[in-house]
Motif scaffolding. Structure first.
Motif, PDB file in Angstrom:
ATOM      1  N   LYS A 153       0.096   4.577   2.468  1.00 58.81           N
ATOM      2  CA  LYS A 153      -0.679   5.186   2.845  1.00 58.81           C
ATOM      3  C   LYS A 153      -0.779   6.642   3.207  1.00 58.81           C
ATOM      4  O   LYS A 153      -1.314   7.211   3.130  1.00 58.81           O
TER       5      LYS A 153
ATOM      6  N   ARG B 110     -10.812  -7.860   7.474  1.00 58.80           N
ATOM      7  CA  ARG B 110     -11.632  -7.821   5.705  1.00 58.80           C
ATOM      8  C   ARG B 110     -10.239  -7.335   4.840  1.00 58.80           C
ATOM      9  O   ARG B 110      -8.839  -7.070   5.107  1.00 58.80           O
TER      10      ARG B 110
ATOM     11  N   TYR C 167      -6.367  -9.502   7.510  1.00 57.78           N
ATOM     12  CA  TYR C 167      -5.282  -8.392   6.845  1.00 57.78           C
ATOM     13  C   TYR C 167      -4.074  -8.682   7.611  1.00 57.78           C
ATOM     14  O   TYR C 167      -4.272  -7.739   8.831  1.00 57.78           O
TER      15      TYR C 167
ATOM     16  N   ASP D 239       0.406  -0.833  -0.114  1.00 62.67           N
ATOM     17  CA  ASP D 239      -0.198   0.103   0.289  1.00 62.67           C
ATOM     18  C   ASP D 239       0.441   0.906   0.161  1.00 62.67           C
ATOM     19  O   ASP D 239       2.173   1.201   0.605  1.00 62.67           O
TER      20      ASP D 239
ATOM     21  N   GLY E  42      -8.207  -5.547   2.427  1.00 61.12           N
ATOM     22  CA  GLY E  42      -7.894  -4.552   2.423  1.00 61.12           C
ATOM     23  C   GLY E  42      -8.007  -3.502   1.220  1.00 61.12           C
ATOM     24  O   GLY E  42      -8.434  -3.533   0.292  1.00 61.12           O
ATOM     25  N   ASP E  43      -8.166  -1.870   1.727  1.00 64.63           N
ATOM     26  CA  ASP E  43      -8.071  -1.204   0.240  1.00 64.63           C
ATOM     27  C   ASP E  43      -7.308   0.181   0.604  1.00 64.63           C
ATOM     28  O   ASP E  43      -7.320   0.312   0.687  1.00 64.63           O
ATOM     29  N   PRO E  44      -6.467   0.045  -0.506  1.00 62.98           N
ATOM     30  CA  PRO E  44      -6.691  -0.514  -2.638  1.00 62.98           C
ATOM     31  C   PRO E  44      -6.146  -2.256  -2.524  1.00 62.98           C
ATOM     32  O   PRO E  44      -6.059  -2.098  -3.379  1.00 62.98           O
ATOM     33  N   GLU E  45      -4.996  -2.518  -1.784  1.00 63.03           N
ATOM     34  CA  GLU E  45      -4.419  -3.992  -1.783  1.00 63.03           C
ATOM     35  C   GLU E  45      -5.420  -4.965  -2.327  1.00 63.03           C
ATOM     36  O   GLU E  45      -4.821  -5.329  -3.437  1.00 63.03           O
TER      37      GLU E  45
ATOM     38  N   ASN F 195      -6.463  -6.498  10.160  1.00 61.65           N
ATOM     39  CA  ASN F 195      -7.352  -6.219   9.766  1.00 61.65           C
ATOM     40  C   ASN F 195      -8.303  -6.811   9.971  1.00 61.65           C
ATOM     41  O   ASN F 195      -7.835  -8.293   9.142  1.00 61.65           O
TER      42      ASN F 195
ATOM     43  N   GLU G 210      -0.425  -3.889  12.002  1.00 63.93           N
ATOM     44  CA  GLU G 210      -1.899  -4.038  12.572  1.00 63.93           C
ATOM     45  C   GLU G 210      -2.718  -5.403  11.440  1.00 63.93           C
ATOM     46  O   GLU G 210      -1.677  -5.278  10.718  1.00 63.93           O
TER      47      GLU G 210
ATOM     48  N   GLY H 271      -6.334   6.431   3.708  1.00 63.86           N
ATOM     49  CA  GLY H 271      -6.600   5.196   3.791  1.00 63.86           C
ATOM     50  C   GLY H 271      -5.598   4.070   2.539  1.00 63.86           C
ATOM     51  O   GLY H 271      -5.431   2.661   3.126  1.00 63.86           O
TER      52      GLY H 271
HETATM   53  N1  GLY Z   1      -5.154  -0.388   2.772  1.00 66.25           N
HETATM   54  C1  GLY Z   1      -5.365  -0.274   4.516  1.00 66.25           C
HETATM   55  C2  GLY Z   1      -6.317  -0.588   4.854  1.00 66.25           C
HETATM   56  O1  GLY Z   1      -6.769  -1.329   4.375  1.00 66.25           O
HETATM   57  O2  GLY Z   1      -6.664  -0.181   5.860  1.00 66.25           O
END
Ligand code: GLY
Ligand code: AMP
Length: 425
Positions: A214, A287, A269, A212, A289-292, A285, A283, A226
């Motif tokens: 950031k 769910r 994630y 990513d 990732g966005d934009p991954e 997550n 970290e 994000g």
């Molecule tokens: N690209 C970081 C996230 O989805 O948290």
């Protein structure tokens, strides 16, 4: 099958494209979606956090499988609610989603199961937090415990910055209750990468790696967003690093969280720092990732419905998940001012022309239709993804397509993929 997808960003548009490709899907709905998703799915005007509303819609419309994009409904317990109503849904339970919903919970699990991560302390008192910072080596990292849309983290290079971040969270409550506790942790030096994995409660299948971007400006300058762009694969994740991620992070995490009574089913994630001592978790997550997701999913060859079903059935070990060798790059087109204040309503032109190029996906994120015109309606407006034989080609093609799109105040980073290209040299 009838599918309900929940969410409205670029991630969900990328998910919708994969779901639409599946011969197993009859009706595809998305709540609330966006105009881009509306081109391939029926849009349902229910907010992503209206869990009762979504559950009733799923019942009434004979939804066979619901797929959740964003973290908020997951941390609110949408999976538990749907399952209690006898509905199939892909994502972690409320208890498992605490891995993202509470950084303190994630840290405790990592400590208990010896998963490599930065050393840390938790504070709810600004004075005590400050005293701890006086004794720390700079930079120090200050994080709101709860959800803050990727904006709750400060890497403080000085005491002044650290004090500002601590007071903002604990005294001024700029993140509300999410910042009622802060984690102060050791700064990890290295290059970041994102590894996502499909999980069935016990087994996991890592997806292809991604990186990513950031920070809002080139050279990783400016505040965190994000995500301003991504590419896949990430050359920093070598075969050796991947093996370490699997054996020292995903495996013990899945074993540990199951032992805690919250087996993890869904996408996990792992935000990683690849340090001199190997990969460490920045970290988790709960769910995609966005934009991954906008660079990872276009590379998926296996029917995504088969993958989701294998996760739900606990049979992921019996499914071969396949990926293309192509590389992918995504350039995010954002509204000037994001992640701070930004304008909405600017007309967007050139999307059709860009989308007509070969191997290009224009994923819509913050868009809306106004009198039949496509307009900007969010901070991250569009993701322009290109596939290519290698990262260099993918990046070049993505920028070429992005050049065709314009709206007043468009901001994009111009250095997406540069770290990968430098490493490959
Ligand atoms: N690209 C970081 C996230 O989805 O948290
Ligand atoms: P997070 O929301 O926890 O992923 O943090 C956001 C960003 O802050 C990360 O992507 C990193 O760039 C940075 N960051 C977070 N924690 C650390 C750390 N311990 N050391 C260095 N950078 C960090």
């Amino acid at each position: 099958m009838n599918i309900l997808l929940i969410g409205s960003g670029g991630r969900e548009h990328a998910l919708a494209v994969q779901l639409k490709k599946s011969p197993r899907v009859a009706e595809l709905y998305c709540a609330p979606g966006n105009p881009g998703i509306g081109g391939i799915a029926g849009l349902v005007n229910i907010a992503a956090d209206d869990i009762a509303g979504l559950r009733d819609f799923a019942r009434q419309n004979k939804i066979d499988l619901t797929v959740v994009g964003p973290e908020v409904p997951l941390t609110l317990g949408i999976v538990d609610e749907f399952e209690a109503a006898g509905l199939k849904i892909f994502g972690p339970s409320k208890a498992a989603a605490r891995l993202e919903g509470s950084k303190e919970f994630a840290k405790k699990i990592m400590k208990k199961y010896k998963i490599p991560t930065a050393a840390y302390e938790v504070f709810d008192d600004a004075q005590k937090a400050l005293e701890y910072v006086y004794m720390s080596r700079f930079p120090v990292v200050i994080k709101a415990d709860g959800l803050a849309s990727g904006k709750g983290v400060t890497v403080a290079g000085s005491l002044v910055e650290a004090r500002r971040a601590i007071n903002a969270a604990l005294k001024d409550r700029i993140f509300g209750e999410a910042g009622a506790r802060v984690i102060i942790e050791e700064f990890l030096a290295g290059e970041e990468a994102s590894m996502l994995a499909f999980c069935d409660g016990q087994n996991f299948v890592p997806m292809v790696s991604a990186q990513d971007h950031k920070a809002v400006y080139d050279g990783d300058k400016g505040p965190n967003t994000g995500g301003m762009g991504a590419y896949s694969p990430a050359p920093v994740v070598t075969a050796e690093i991947l093996e370490q991620v699997n054996s020292s992070i995903f495996r013990p995490l899945l074993n540990g969280i199951a032992q805690e009574g919250a087996p993890y089913r869904g996408v996990l994630y792992a935000g990683l720092m690849i340090t001199a001592d190997g990969p460490k978790v920045v970290e988790f997550n709960c769910r995609f990732g966005d934009p991954e997701t906008q660079v990872v999913l276009p590379r998926l060859k296996t029917d995504i419905v088969d993958v989701f079903e294998a996760c739900l059935a606990g049979h992921l070990d019996a499914l071969a998940v396949e990926w293309t060798d192509a590389a992918a790059a995504c350039v995010v087109l954002a509204a000037d001012g994001y992640p701070g204040k930004y304008e909405k309503g600017q007309e967007i032109t050139g999307v059709d022309k860009a989308a007509a190029l070969p191997d290009i996906f224009i994923f819509q994120a913050g868009t809306a239709l106004l009198d039949g015109r496509l307009v900007a309606a969010g901070g991250r407006v569009l993701g322009v993804t290109a596939l290519g034989a290698d990262i260099k080609t993918a990046v070049k093609n993505s920028y070429k397509a992005a050049e065709l799109i314009s709206f007043p105040g468009l901001h994009k980073r111009k250095d997406i993929g540069q770290k990968a290209l430098a490493r490959l040299k």
